[in-house]
Motif scaffolding. Structure first.
Motif, short mmCIF file in Angstrom:
data_model
loop_
_atom_site.label_atom_id
_atom_site.label_comp_id
_atom_site.label_asym_id
_atom_site.label_seq_id
_atom_site.Cartn_x
_atom_site.Cartn_y
_atom_site.Cartn_z
N GLN A 164 0.83 -1.28 0.24
CA GLN A 164 -0.18 -0.31 0.16
C GLN A 164 0.93 1.03 0.32
N LEU A 165 1.99 0.59 0.29
CA LEU A 165 2.75 2.92 0.77
C LEU A 165 3.25 2.17 -0.09
N ILE A 166 3.75 1.18 -1.28
CA ILE A 166 4.93 1.83 -2.60
C ILE A 166 3.58 2.07 -3.89
N GLU A 167 2.07 2.31 -3.47
CA GLU A 167 1.29 2.35 -4.61
C GLU A 167 1.16 3.31 -4.00
N ALA A 168 1.09 3.93 -2.62
CA ALA A 168 0.59 5.84 -2.40
C ALA A 168 2.07 6.80 -2.50
N GLY A 169 3.06 5.96 -3.10
CA GLY A 169 4.77 6.96 -3.72
C GLY A 169 5.66 6.83 -2.57
N ILE A 170 5.57 6.05 -1.18
CA ILE A 170 6.60 5.94 -0.87
C ILE A 170 7.70 5.44 -1.84
N LYS A 171 9.45 5.30 -1.11
CA LYS A 171 10.43 5.78 -2.01
C LYS A 171 11.15 5.00 -1.08
N GLY A 172 10.95 5.47 0.12
CA GLY A 172 12.24 4.66 1.33
C GLY A 172 10.79 4.08 2.50
N ILE A 173 11.77 3.28 3.36
CA ILE A 173 11.17 2.71 4.05
C ILE A 173 11.89 1.61 4.68
N MET A 174 11.85 2.95 6.31
CA MET A 174 12.68 2.11 7.59
C MET A 174 11.42 0.87 8.64
N ASN A 175 12.46 -0.09 8.47
CA ASN A 175 11.62 -1.21 8.25
C ASN A 175 11.65 -1.98 10.19
N PHE A 176 11.15 -2.05 10.97
CA PHE A 176 10.98 -2.52 11.94
C PHE A 176 10.79 -3.65 12.32
N THR A 177 9.84 -4.08 11.44
CA THR A 177 9.30 -5.43 11.75
C THR A 177 10.57 -5.97 11.55
N PRO A 178 9.98 -7.71 11.49
CA PRO A 178 11.03 -8.55 11.96
C PRO A 178 10.98 -9.81 9.93
N VAL A 179 10.14 -8.67 8.91
CA VAL A 179 9.71 -9.25 7.86
C VAL A 179 10.74 -9.16 7.00
N ARG A 180 11.44 -8.98 6.14
CA ARG A 180 11.95 -9.36 4.83
C ARG A 180 11.69 -8.78 3.49
N LEU A 181 11.72 -7.81 3.26
CA LEU A 181 9.98 -6.78 2.54
C LEU A 181 11.07 -7.31 1.64
N THR A 182 9.62 -7.43 0.21
CA THR A 182 9.95 -7.08 -1.04
C THR A 182 9.29 -5.86 -1.76
N THR A 183 10.14 -5.67 -2.31
CA THR A 183 10.12 -4.16 -2.55
C THR A 183 10.68 -3.98 -4.42
N PRO A 184 10.50 -3.27 -4.96
CA PRO A 184 10.79 -2.67 -5.81
C PRO A 184 11.81 -2.13 -6.04
N GLN A 185 12.46 -2.69 -7.13
CA GLN A 185 14.79 -1.76 -6.68
C GLN A 185 14.50 -0.79 -6.59
N ALA A 186 13.87 0.13 -6.83
CA ALA A 186 13.33 2.20 -6.81
C ALA A 186 13.08 1.94 -5.16
N VAL A 187 12.40 1.34 -4.27
CA VAL A 187 12.05 1.90 -3.43
C VAL A 187 13.38 0.94 -2.55
N GLN A 188 14.16 2.18 -1.34
CA GLN A 188 14.71 1.54 -0.66
C GLN A 188 14.27 1.04 0.83
N VAL A 189 15.49 0.18 1.31
CA VAL A 189 14.50 -0.16 2.71
C VAL A 189 15.38 -0.49 3.27
N GLN A 190 15.53 0.55 4.59
CA GLN A 190 16.97 0.04 5.74
C GLN A 190 15.65 -0.48 6.81
N SER A 191 16.44 -2.01 7.03
CA SER A 191 15.03 -2.95 7.97
C SER A 191 16.49 -2.82 9.63
N VAL A 192 15.26 -2.23 10.31
CA VAL A 192 16.49 -2.47 12.19
C VAL A 192 15.48 -3.68 12.65
#
Length: 213
Positions: A164-192
């Motif tokens: 939903q965030l990607i569809e809304a236009g989010i380009k970067g996600i700081m992920n505090f969940t234990p899930v390894r997120l699947t995102t398009p290459q253009a979306v940056q994910v920083q997992s903590v």
């Protein structure tokens, strides 16, 4: 700046350099050497010089680095010269703590909107930040021109929320969940992953007792 891709390891160290340079400037220091920086930030001086070299000639041999100029340069590099609005998704215990953290006190990052599914949270103002229903997430992200989100939702809904965030236009996600997120290459994910970091620390304590890592 030289026309080249900066290694991610270097990029991760830039905020560390920036924070210490602010301390130096506040203390009235005018110039600093790579050796002095090394002692303060615990990064070897050769690595610091290599990191800085990616951005061109930032200092002079025998003189060191001008603190104010370097701070200004890295401030612009890290977009500290403009306000960055962030969305917080999930106002549970961790999310609530992040709302109270006060990002704006240290830099130009602010959480401008929070979202949750719980009726007792929606509509409240927490530390000056409005909490919206999750159904309003896409609309608010677009209206507020938010491109970064902090994700603190339960693991079971992490990927769906990310979609939903990607569809809304989010380009970067700081992920505090234990899930390894699947995102398009253009979306940056920083997992903590706090549990993973703690387990790693415990392992180091148990297996690296004589040599500091």
């Amino acid at each position: 700046m030289k026309n080249q891709v900066i290694p991610k390891a270097t990029a991760k160290r830039l905020p560390l350099y920036y924070r210490y340079l602010k301390v130096l400037l506040d203390s009235g220091k005018k110039k600093v050497s790579s050796t002095e920086l090394s002692e303060a930030v615990k990064v070897d001086s050769a690595t610091i010089r290599r990191d800085f070299s990616y951005f061109g000639e930032l200092g002079k041999r025998g003189y060191g680095y001008d603190v104010e100029s370097l701070l200004d340069f890295f401030g612009k590099t890290l977009s500290e010269d403009r306000l960055t609005s962030v969305a917080l998704i999930g106002v549970g215990n961790l999310g609530n703590a992040l709302l109270k953290y006060g990002f704006h006190q240290n830099n130009n990052i602010r959480i401008s909107a929070a979202f949750d599914v719980k009726e007792d949270l929606v509509g409240r103002i927490v530390d000056g930040i409005p909490v919206y229903p999750i159904e309003d997430m896409a609309e608010q992200i677009e209206q507020q021109q938010i491109e970064i989100a902090i994700l603190t939702v339960p693991a079971a809904v992490a990927q769906d929320t990310t979609n939903q965030l990607i569809e809304a236009g989010i380009k970067g996600i700081m992920n505090f969940t234990p899930v390894r997120l699947t995102t398009p290459q253009a979306v940056q994910v920083q997992s903590v992953d706090l549990t993973n970091e703690l387990q790693t620390l415990i392992y180091f304590l148990n297996h690296y007792t004589t040599e500091k890592q």
